[in-house]
Design a protein around this motif. Sequence first.
Motif, short mmCIF file in Angstrom:
data_model
loop_
_atom_site.label_atom_id
_atom_site.label_comp_id
_atom_site.label_asym_id
_atom_site.label_seq_id
_atom_site.Cartn_x
_atom_site.Cartn_y
_atom_site.Cartn_z
N VAL A 3 0.74 -1.20 0.01
CA VAL A 3 -0.07 0.03 -0.05
C VAL A 3 0.97 1.24 0.15
CG1 VAL A 3 -2.07 -1.04 0.85
CG2 VAL A 3 -0.49 -0.13 2.40
N GLY A 4 2.18 1.07 0.11
CA GLY A 4 3.11 2.48 0.30
C GLY A 4 3.56 2.68 -1.17
N CYS A 5 4.02 1.66 -1.99
CA CYS A 5 4.63 1.96 -3.22
C CYS A 5 3.76 1.26 -4.24
CB CYS A 5 6.00 1.35 -3.40
SG CYS A 5 6.24 -0.65 -3.19
N ARG A 6 3.00 0.55 -3.99
CA ARG A 6 1.85 -0.15 -4.72
C ARG A 6 2.62 -0.92 -5.92
NH1 ARG A 6 -2.40 4.72 -5.46
NH2 ARG A 6 -2.96 4.94 -3.07
N GLY A 31 -8.44 -11.00 10.56
CA GLY A 31 -9.10 -9.74 10.23
C GLY A 31 -8.73 -9.13 8.75
N ARG A 32 -9.21 -8.09 8.48
CA ARG A 32 -8.96 -7.32 7.21
C ARG A 32 -7.36 -6.88 7.25
NH1 ARG A 32 -11.74 -5.57 3.06
NH2 ARG A 32 -10.74 -3.87 1.71
N GLY A 33 -6.77 -7.06 6.02
CA GLY A 33 -5.31 -6.85 6.02
C GLY A 33 -4.84 -6.05 4.92
N ALA A 34 -3.60 -5.41 5.26
CA ALA A 34 -2.99 -4.57 4.15
C ALA A 34 -1.45 -4.97 4.16
CB ALA A 34 -3.16 -3.11 4.23
N TRP A 35 -0.70 -4.95 3.21
CA TRP A 35 0.61 -5.13 3.03
C TRP A 35 1.49 -4.18 2.71
CZ3 TRP A 35 1.78 -10.42 3.86
CH2 TRP A 35 0.84 -11.38 3.96
N ILE A 36 2.91 -4.02 3.43
CA ILE A 36 3.67 -3.11 2.83
C ILE A 36 5.15 -3.80 2.74
CG2 ILE A 36 2.72 -1.18 4.18
CD1 ILE A 36 4.84 -1.71 6.43
N CYS A 37 6.02 -3.11 1.91
CA CYS A 37 7.30 -3.89 1.93
C CYS A 37 8.11 -3.88 3.10
CB CYS A 37 8.03 -3.08 0.70
SG CYS A 37 7.47 -3.26 -0.79
N ALA A 38 8.61 -5.33 3.40
CA ALA A 38 9.51 -5.42 4.45
C ALA A 38 10.87 -5.08 4.62
CB ALA A 38 9.65 -6.84 4.81
N ASP A 39 11.33 -4.56 3.28
CA ASP A 39 12.79 -4.00 3.26
C ASP A 39 12.84 -2.60 3.13
OD1 ASP A 39 11.80 -4.14 0.78
OD2 ASP A 39 13.67 -5.26 -0.02
N SER A 40 11.58 -1.78 2.88
CA SER A 40 11.61 -0.34 2.84
C SER A 40 10.83 0.42 3.63
CB SER A 40 10.94 -0.29 1.33
OG SER A 40 10.90 1.20 1.03
N PRO A 41 11.66 1.33 4.62
CA PRO A 41 11.18 2.32 5.47
C PRO A 41 10.25 3.34 4.65
CG PRO A 41 13.32 1.99 5.92
CD PRO A 41 13.08 1.12 4.78
N LEU A 42 10.46 3.45 3.42
CA LEU A 42 9.75 4.62 2.75
C LEU A 42 8.49 4.10 2.28
CD1 LEU A 42 12.66 5.91 0.51
CD2 LEU A 42 11.82 6.66 2.35
N CYS A 43 8.50 2.47 1.96
CA CYS A 43 6.99 2.05 1.81
C CYS A 43 6.12 2.32 3.11
CB CYS A 43 7.06 0.91 1.37
SG CYS A 43 7.80 0.49 -0.16
N ALA A 44 6.85 1.90 4.20
CA ALA A 44 5.96 2.26 5.47
C ALA A 44 5.61 3.64 5.87
CB ALA A 44 6.83 1.72 6.72
N LEU A 48 1.62 4.73 5.92
CA LEU A 48 1.32 5.57 7.26
C LEU A 48 0.86 7.03 6.98
CD1 LEU A 48 3.71 3.90 9.79
CD2 LEU A 48 1.24 3.40 9.26
N ARG A 49 1.51 7.70 6.16
CA ARG A 49 1.26 9.04 5.76
C ARG A 49 0.02 9.25 4.99
NH1 ARG A 49 3.76 12.99 1.88
NH2 ARG A 49 4.81 10.82 1.08
N GLY A 50 -0.77 10.00 5.11
CA GLY A 50 -1.93 10.13 4.36
C GLY A 50 -2.87 9.19 4.88
N ALA A 51 -3.80 8.59 3.97
CA ALA A 51 -4.91 7.96 4.23
C ALA A 51 -4.64 6.37 3.74
CB ALA A 51 -6.26 8.62 4.21
N ARG A 52 -3.56 5.99 3.19
CA ARG A 52 -3.57 4.86 2.39
C ARG A 52 -3.76 3.67 3.27
NH1 ARG A 52 1.38 5.09 -1.84
NH2 ARG A 52 0.99 7.09 -2.85
N LEU A 53 -3.21 3.43 4.42
CA LEU A 53 -3.45 2.45 5.27
C LEU A 53 -4.80 2.43 5.93
CD1 LEU A 53 -2.40 -0.09 6.51
CD2 LEU A 53 -1.50 1.35 8.39
N SER A 54 -5.25 3.57 6.32
CA SER A 54 -6.56 3.56 6.70
C SER A 54 -7.79 3.32 5.68
CB SER A 54 -6.87 4.96 7.39
OG SER A 54 -8.15 5.47 7.93
N LYS A 55 -7.45 3.74 4.58
CA LYS A 55 -8.36 3.41 3.69
C LYS A 55 -8.35 1.91 3.26
CE LYS A 55 -9.86 5.02 -0.85
NZ LYS A 55 -9.50 6.01 -1.94
N ALA A 56 -7.17 1.18 3.09
CA ALA A 56 -7.14 -0.31 2.94
C ALA A 56 -7.64 -1.11 4.14
CB ALA A 56 -5.54 -0.51 2.55
#
Length: 80
Positions: A3-6, A31-44, A48-56
């Motif tokens: 959900v960070g870099c898509r 529960g309902r889940g969303a995924w982020i890249c494990a090796d990239s703090p920028l993806c996290a 987390l910034r904006g509403a991507r995680l909240s929306k997912a």
Amino acid sequence: MCVGCRKRRATCELIRLARHDGDVQVGARVGRGAWICADSPLCAEEALRGARLSKALRIPISPARLAGLQDSLGVRKGTR
């Protein structure tokens, strides 16, 4: 898909964040889940910034919980 870099990646390269009992848990398989890249703090950070995680996850995420997720995922506050 992250959900960070898509970008599409294998699940072994991603971290799952899940909505469970009104909270967000890192690595939970319930529960309902969303995924982020494990090796990239920028993806996290992007997720987390904006509403991507909240929306997912389809829940509002409080600023306090967002700060806790940033700490547990190793995202530095104020970067960029």
